[in-house]
Write an enzyme that holds these catalytic residues in place. Sequence first.
Site, PDB file in Angstrom:
ATOM      1  N   HIS A 129       0.882  -1.275   0.059  1.00  0.00           N
ATOM      2  CA  HIS A 129       0.085   0.103   0.018  1.00  0.00           C
ATOM      3  C   HIS A 129       0.851   1.197  -0.033  1.00  0.00           C
ATOM      4  CE1 HIS A 129      -2.611   2.919   2.478  1.00  0.00           C
ATOM      5  NE2 HIS A 129      -3.141   2.979   1.144  1.00  0.00           N
ATOM      6  N   GLU A 139       2.094   1.991  -3.264  1.00  0.00           N
ATOM      7  CA  GLU A 139       1.062   2.437  -4.338  1.00  0.00           C
ATOM      8  C   GLU A 139       0.734   3.881  -4.188  1.00  0.00           C
ATOM      9  OE1 GLU A 139      -3.128   3.689  -3.487  1.00  0.00           O
ATOM     10  OE2 GLU A 139      -3.428   1.578  -2.980  1.00  0.00           O
ATOM     11  N   HIS A 140       1.011   4.467  -3.073  1.00  0.00           N
ATOM     12  CA  HIS A 140       1.002   5.976  -2.971  1.00  0.00           C
ATOM     13  C   HIS A 140       2.112   6.572  -3.568  1.00  0.00           C
ATOM     14  CE1 HIS A 140      -1.882   6.984   0.614  1.00  0.00           C
ATOM     15  NE2 HIS A 140      -2.228   5.524   0.237  1.00  0.00           N
ATOM     16  N   GLU A 182      -3.777   8.179   7.113  1.00  0.00           N
ATOM     17  CA  GLU A 182      -4.961   7.612   6.459  1.00  0.00           C
ATOM     18  C   GLU A 182      -5.337   6.368   7.631  1.00  0.00           C
ATOM     19  OE1 GLU A 182      -5.711   4.780   2.545  1.00  0.00           O
ATOM     20  OE2 GLU A 182      -3.589   5.802   2.836  1.00  0.00           O
TER      21      GLU A 182
END
Length: 454
Positions: free
Chosen positions: A69, A72-73, A149
């Site tokens: 993840h 991905e950012h 997040e």
Amino acid sequence: MINGAVSLPLDLAQLSFTASGEALVRRTVLPSGVRILSESVPGSRSSTIGYWVAVGSRDELPETYGSTHFLEHLLFKGTPTRTALDIAVAFDSVGGEHNAMTAKEYTCYYAKVQDRDLDMAIDVLADMFTSSVIDSQEFETERGVILEELAMADDDPSDVASERFFEAVLGDHPLGRPIGGSPATIGAVSREAVWKHYRANYRAQDLVITVAGAVDHDQLVSRVVTALERADWDLSAEAAPVPRRTSAHELIERGSPLVVVKRPIEQANILLGVAGLAAADERRATLSVMNAIFGGGMSSRLFQEIREKRGLAYSVYSFAPSYSDAGLYGIYAGCSPAKAPQVAELMVTEFERLAEDGVTSDEMGRAIGQLSGASALALEDSDTRMSRLGRSELTLGEFVDLDESLRRLSLVTAGAVQQLAAELAARPMSVAAVGTLDDEALSGVRALQFTAST
């Protein structure tokens, strides 16, 4: 037109067929292992494109939890030829949408644009995928963003309940881990670890590109090759596509019978369930029908019994996520803490009634009609078609069009639904709850043999 599911062999260089609705599906496997799939939809004026790798949170090492993840950012933060702002402007200036999703078994970077802007989307996504610089300063900046997040998700009791539920049902299985990692793992992971993860999993033989909507396959392949070669990828070097995951169903050892997270909130968020079916299980159509009858809509048993008749909850439903070798079946309800024991008991009671008494012909008709209509309406969107291509290639190894999906639904019988419900109901159950609850609030629910709570 196809008749049944179409197999997608990894060693087949070219494949073409017409799916339901006269959609032309084509697939090219380049010598380098890159797989390119398109579904050309008559009359479409937009295109949705996805760049996929079959790497998700389940594939991470203990020292890199959350790195999928995290990466991905980072792919949106710039390349040698584009800044993060350049990437954003490229899509915003044409009214396009772009984003990414990290799942438990794959990662996808996608965009939706007008047909005339598809070439731009191919180029920008290819640049991001192949050439992210993962700058050290940007890495630390994004670490802060991801921690925010995670904090936002931790403030959402339904998200917390969902994460604890996966852990309770799937235990130590990698699928039970949170996709985003934890504040501790994100705070500890190094740039070097994420860079290593990037270089190991974002190669030609890992890449799957899917496009649905307004698309010419030959032009798509040509543009993809040009974009990847611009990034100095040697597409002439032969490599087989990475093998798909095993589809053999894995036995799941339950992690915990009961998890209660105390939060001073107005509602209790309750999830109850068992290990379910893998994605390739031949009973998936039966499970879809069962789920629709049990908790898949406003006419479902759960909704009618818990909300309409008793007024105990606003939101109540069931769900059935599946993965290559495992799955789970869950039931959710949000209610006042005082009503939590009663609601949980009703969830179990209705599940057992489904297993013991089966379903009626009227329920079967409604469920199949609901699923058939929802499937048809979903395919009005090129996003859904693009995602279907990706999941077909990465997970199932076969393409199932609307006609075949409807045929499989039509073969489901009431007896098969009851048999599957009985099998699932016999499996060890787990409960996860978040709210103002005592540790023992749910421990008396029938069919659950609790040994501990946290």
